[in-house]
Every structure is written in C-alpha cells, then in structure tokens.
Design a protein around this motif. Sequence first.
Motif, PDB file in Angstrom:
ATOM      1  N   UNK A   1       0.830  -1.201   0.000  1.00 40.33           N
ATOM      2  CA  UNK A   1       0.000   0.000   0.000  1.00 40.33           C
ATOM      3  C   UNK A   1       0.866   1.254   0.000  1.00 40.33           C
ATOM      4  N   UNK A   2       0.509   2.213  -0.849  1.00 42.05           N
ATOM      5  CA  UNK A   2       1.172   3.511  -0.852  1.00 42.05           C
ATOM      6  C   UNK A   2       0.442   4.433   0.116  1.00 42.05           C
ATOM      7  N   UNK A   3       0.709   5.738   0.037  1.00 39.41           N
ATOM      8  CA  UNK A   3       0.084   6.673   0.963  1.00 39.41           C
ATOM      9  C   UNK A   3      -1.441   6.640   0.845  1.00 39.41           C
ATOM     10  N   UNK A   4      -1.954   6.538  -0.371  1.00 39.11           N
ATOM     11  CA  UNK A   4      -3.406   6.447  -0.568  1.00 39.11           C
ATOM     12  C   UNK A   4      -3.958   5.174   0.056  1.00 39.11           C
ATOM     13  N   UNK A   5      -3.229   4.083  -0.115  1.00 40.04           N
ATOM     14  CA  UNK A   5      -3.670   2.824   0.477  1.00 40.04           C
ATOM     15  C   UNK A   5      -3.713   2.892   1.993  1.00 40.04           C
TER      16      UNK A   5
END
Length: 221
Positions: A91-95
């Motif tokens: 997961x990135x920041x949005x995730x």
Amino acid sequence: MVKADAETDTRTPRERYRAQVRAEIMERAWEQIAMAGASALSLNAIAKQMGMSGPALYRYFAGRDELITELIREAYRSLADTLRAASTTGADLAGLAHALRGWALEDPQRYFLLYGTPVPGYHAPEDITGIASEIMRTLLDACTALAPDAPEAPFSAHLEEHREWADGHPAPPAALHRALAFWARLHGVLSLELAGHFTNMGFDPALFYAAELDGLLAHRA
C-alpha cells in the motif's frame, strides 16, 4: 486480542482464568465507552454487570487508569498492525489512508478513544507513545517514498529543526510536512464524519475523504 493456541499455551489454569476475566472486563468497558464515552467509564458498574464486587474487580485492574491504558494500548496496537499490514502488502500513501478510514469506521468509539477528547486526568504511559510512534513511522515511510513535486514550503524548513515528534525517522523536511498534513487533514475529516456532522449535509463522506486525499497527493510539499 490474540489468544494462545490451546496446544502451545503454557499458562497455568489460574493465569488463563485471569486473562479471560480481564478480557471480559475490557469488553464491558468498550460497551460502556460506546454508550457514554470514556470519561464515564466506571469499574464499579462493570463489576455489577459481571456479578462481582468492586474490590474483586480491582484484583484484575488496579484502577480506572490502568483499564483505560489497556484499552488504548489495544486500540493503538490494532491500528499500528492494520497500517503495517497494508504497507507490507504494497500500500502507498493512498492505500494507508483508506486502511485508516476502514479501521476507524469499523469501531468509531475505538477511534475516538485515541483521537477524540482526552480523558480528564488521564496520562498515558511511555509504552503507549512508542506504539503511536510505530504508526507515524509507517506514514513517514510512505511519505518519504513520494518524490516532492513542488518547491519546499517555509514550514518544511521549520520542521528540519523541529522534528522530535518523528522519533528519529530520517525523512526529509518535505516528507515530514506531508505526513503532518496527511495526518491532520484526514483525521479532521474522519472525526467530523464519525461524530455525525455530515449526516444531514447530503453528500457522500467517502467521496469527500477521497477528494481531500487527492488534494494532498496533488500538492505535495
């Protein structure tokens, strides 16, 4: 709470019983918090619900503050594990933002115990701060992975000299700024949503949350 497997549980019967009673006390405490908030938490009321005397319950928790500490520790541990699991699976920041919202919506009272009005007279022990720092480190890792696409803001430079809250994380100033903006704005939206302030406003809070996230990602410091 994670329960030990029956085949590997080396606790004595008394220790297992004690753990079961403490777990039930905490469950009753969460029910009280859901009904009246953490400031109204009453060990004597919990004892009455469980058919125990007040002094008997105090053998399991020395007082209200010890019980609140365990509830906060459990909640922070749950959120830290949720965000770490999301990060571990890519997961990135949005995730991470969506994992945070999912966790909050699952149990709003647990969220408010951590990020709502502080319980009067309560001071969390040092190990609680350590778990909260795990959450921020996961966020800082994700923010550091995003290359800045805007000139560094004056506040970013200020953070270079005021980064104690980052607990030694080597994030550059722009990432520190991004993490604070993410934390403040998304918690602001979540707190308003969970408190019911959007209920009669006629829009979808999930879309508002996503729009705020898009704004944060589109204007990176």
